[in-house]
Design an enzyme around this catalytic site. Sequence first.
Site, PDB file in Angstrom:
ATOM      1  N   CYS A  67      -3.758  -0.421   4.586  1.00  0.00           N
ATOM      2  CA  CYS A  67      -2.572   0.431   4.690  1.00  0.00           C
ATOM      3  C   CYS A  67      -1.311  -0.411   4.769  1.00  0.00           C
ATOM      4  CB  CYS A  67      -2.666   1.342   5.903  1.00  0.00           C
ATOM      5  SG  CYS A  67      -1.249   2.436   6.008  1.00  0.00           S
ATOM      6  N   PRO A  81     -10.738   7.216   1.271  1.00  0.00           N
ATOM      7  CA  PRO A  81      -9.948   7.788   2.365  1.00  0.00           C
ATOM      8  C   PRO A  81      -8.491   7.981   1.961  1.00  0.00           C
ATOM      9  CG  PRO A  81     -10.362   5.444   2.748  1.00  0.00           C
ATOM     10  CD  PRO A  81     -11.168   5.838   1.545  1.00  0.00           C
ATOM     11  N   GLN A 129     -13.047   6.289   9.178  1.00  0.00           N
ATOM     12  CA  GLN A 129     -12.250   5.066   9.056  1.00  0.00           C
ATOM     13  C   GLN A 129     -11.394   4.890  10.308  1.00  0.00           C
ATOM     14  OE1 GLN A 129      -8.735   4.346   6.463  1.00  0.00           O
ATOM     15  NE2 GLN A 129     -10.040   2.835   5.439  1.00  0.00           N
ATOM     16  N   ARG A 175      -6.454   9.457  -5.574  1.00  0.00           N
ATOM     17  CA  ARG A 175      -5.411  10.402  -6.015  1.00  0.00           C
ATOM     18  C   ARG A 175      -5.876  11.380  -7.082  1.00  0.00           C
ATOM     19  NH1 ARG A 175      -1.025   5.907  -7.136  1.00  0.00           N
ATOM     20  NH2 ARG A 175      -2.984   4.919  -7.772  1.00  0.00           N
ATOM     21  N   ASP A 225      -6.960   3.754  -9.550  1.00  0.00           N
ATOM     22  CA  ASP A 225      -6.620   4.308 -10.869  1.00  0.00           C
ATOM     23  C   ASP A 225      -7.797   4.930 -11.624  1.00  0.00           C
ATOM     24  OD1 ASP A 225      -4.189   3.189 -10.198  1.00  0.00           O
ATOM     25  OD2 ASP A 225      -4.385   1.476 -11.550  1.00  0.00           O
TER      26      ASP A 225
HETATM   27  C1  LIG Z   1      -1.764   9.654   0.207  1.00  0.00           C
HETATM   28  C2  LIG Z   1      -2.667   8.467   0.321  1.00  0.00           C
HETATM   29  C3  LIG Z   1      -3.210   8.150   1.553  1.00  0.00           C
HETATM   30  C4  LIG Z   1      -4.068   7.046   1.680  1.00  0.00           C
HETATM   31  N1  LIG Z   1      -4.608   6.776   2.901  1.00  0.00           N
HETATM   32  C5  LIG Z   1      -5.507   5.773   3.023  1.00  0.00           C
HETATM   33  C6  LIG Z   1      -6.160   5.525   4.255  1.00  0.00           C
HETATM   34  O1  LIG Z   1      -5.957   6.230   5.252  1.00  0.00           O
HETATM   35  N2  LIG Z   1      -7.052   4.497   4.310  1.00  0.00           N
HETATM   36  C7  LIG Z   1      -7.314   3.696   3.229  1.00  0.00           C
HETATM   37  O2  LIG Z   1      -8.124   2.782   3.325  1.00  0.00           O
HETATM   38  N3  LIG Z   1      -6.708   3.911   2.046  1.00  0.00           N
HETATM   39  C8  LIG Z   1      -5.825   4.931   1.915  1.00  0.00           C
HETATM   40  N4  LIG Z   1      -5.239   5.170   0.703  1.00  0.00           N
HETATM   41  C9  LIG Z   1      -5.613   4.341  -0.463  1.00  0.00           C
HETATM   42  C10 LIG Z   1      -6.704   5.002  -1.293  1.00  0.00           C
HETATM   43  O3  LIG Z   1      -7.934   5.084  -0.590  1.00  0.00           O
HETATM   44  C11 LIG Z   1      -6.947   4.258  -2.633  1.00  0.00           C
HETATM   45  O4  LIG Z   1      -7.457   2.972  -2.363  1.00  0.00           O
HETATM   46  C12 LIG Z   1      -5.685   4.118  -3.467  1.00  0.00           C
HETATM   47  O5  LIG Z   1      -4.979   5.354  -3.494  1.00  0.00           O
HETATM   48  C13 LIG Z   1      -5.999   3.700  -4.906  1.00  0.00           C
HETATM   49  O6  LIG Z   1      -6.913   4.579  -5.493  1.00  0.00           O
HETATM   50  P1  LIG Z   1      -6.470   5.754  -6.536  1.00  0.00           P
HETATM   51  O7  LIG Z   1      -5.730   5.112  -7.659  1.00  0.00           O
HETATM   52  O8  LIG Z   1      -7.787   6.365  -6.919  1.00  0.00           O
HETATM   53  O9  LIG Z   1      -5.570   6.690  -5.784  1.00  0.00           O
HETATM   54  C14 LIG Z   1      -4.370   6.248   0.559  1.00  0.00           C
HETATM   55  C15 LIG Z   1      -3.816   6.581  -0.677  1.00  0.00           C
HETATM   56  C16 LIG Z   1      -2.993   7.672  -0.816  1.00  0.00           C
HETATM   57  C17 LIG Z   1      -2.431   8.003  -2.170  1.00  0.00           C
END
Ligand SMILES: Cc1cc2nc3c(=O)[nH]c(=O)nc-3n(C[C@H](O)[C@H](O)[C@H](O)COP(=O)(O)O)c2cc1C
Length: 342
Positions: free
Chosen positions: A104, A19, A73, A225, A204
């Site tokens: 969050c 999400p 969510q 991301r 990551d």
């Molecule tokens: C712009 C943005 C918005 C996010 N919004 C949520 C969210 O609404 N709910 C949630 O559980 N995690 C949220 N996350 C966290 C991501 O789901 C993820 O756990 C986190 O970015 C690490 O993963 P990644 O390195 O693949 O980005 C958000 C992350 C980003 C960058």
Amino acid sequence: LAPNFYQRKLAEGRAILAPMAGFTDAPFRRLCREYGSAWAVTEMVSAKGVLYNPQRSFEIGEPYPDEPDLVIQIFGGDPAEVAAGAHALYQRYRPQAIDLNMGCPVKKVTGKSCGAKLMLEPDRAAKIIRAMAAALPIPVSAKLRLGYDRVNVLEVAQALEAAGASLIAVHGRTAAQKYTGEANWEMICALAERLSIPVVGSGDVATRAQFVRYRELGLGVMVARAAIGRPWLFAELMGQPAPSEAEKAQLAFRHALDHVAWYQAQQGASETQLVQKFRGQLLRYFAGYPAYRPRLCRVASLSELADLIDAMVGVDISKANRRSGRRTNNGEVAQAGAALRG
Ligand SMILES: Cc1cc2nc3c(=O)[nH]c(=O)nc-3n(C[C@H](O)[C@H](O)[C@H](O)COP(=O)(O)O)c2cc1C
């Protein structure tokens, strides 16, 4: 016992779109699912909002009609309120599961015992999960951090498992870390060894090597991301080749078209406003064309975007397919999208 939704989907061994508020809306979820994301989670929807300001709040989690493998969510801090909000979301959209946001770190969200603040209150979090599980006929999950400012994910996750959670997702950082440092997958793995419900790791992941390694450790793998401006990543993680530059450009255009059509129908916003809002994602799609950055930052219509794509990549998006739908009837725009897809 028949396997539940999460168990069935995890058995397919595919990566999962995590999400992301501001990104994982219906158009983006659909693209990622087409490239193989096992399921897709909506942006977080406020339980309070659903109950007291439904018009705007429902909109955030709104799926396409019959969107498959939808997980919504929810966030909130009061067990009865979250359960009632989750039930209202279930009644309206019939998702396959509902996930509680416990990660969050944004103040606005964590102000009132919600989001990552729940990591500090395992009892409250467990009460919320228990109330949700009692109110819903579908699996309930939670997405955690490693802790708030110290690591306590094991204690929290065990409480949630006992309360009836069907799956735990963990972003491998504490809330205090926000997005700094590296996600700690050893801790995620250690957690999975202690729980009997499935654990999905997040943080990551951008390459097939990482994905395969974590999957072989028995974990589900979420991607956030790295999928922005790159929805085909889910196919690459499964070992498929990346699309050609021309295919990527067409896909970016289709995403822009779907984005405009979706929010025109939902909010009545203008094409110009919506293309402007989409520029950040365009920069990600076309990161390999830095010379065009200034023009991408000024693009204000789908037709301009089509011309720019022609100049950048040499892909001609035909007149019929660049129709913006200044009209509110977005059936035609959807058709244009379908033509592009086909
Ligand atoms: C712009 C943005 C918005 C996010 N919004 C949520 C969210 O609404 N709910 C949630 O559980 N995690 C949220 N996350 C966290 C991501 O789901 C993820 O756990 C986190 O970015 C690490 O993963 P990644 O390195 O693949 O980005 C958000 C992350 C980003 C960058």
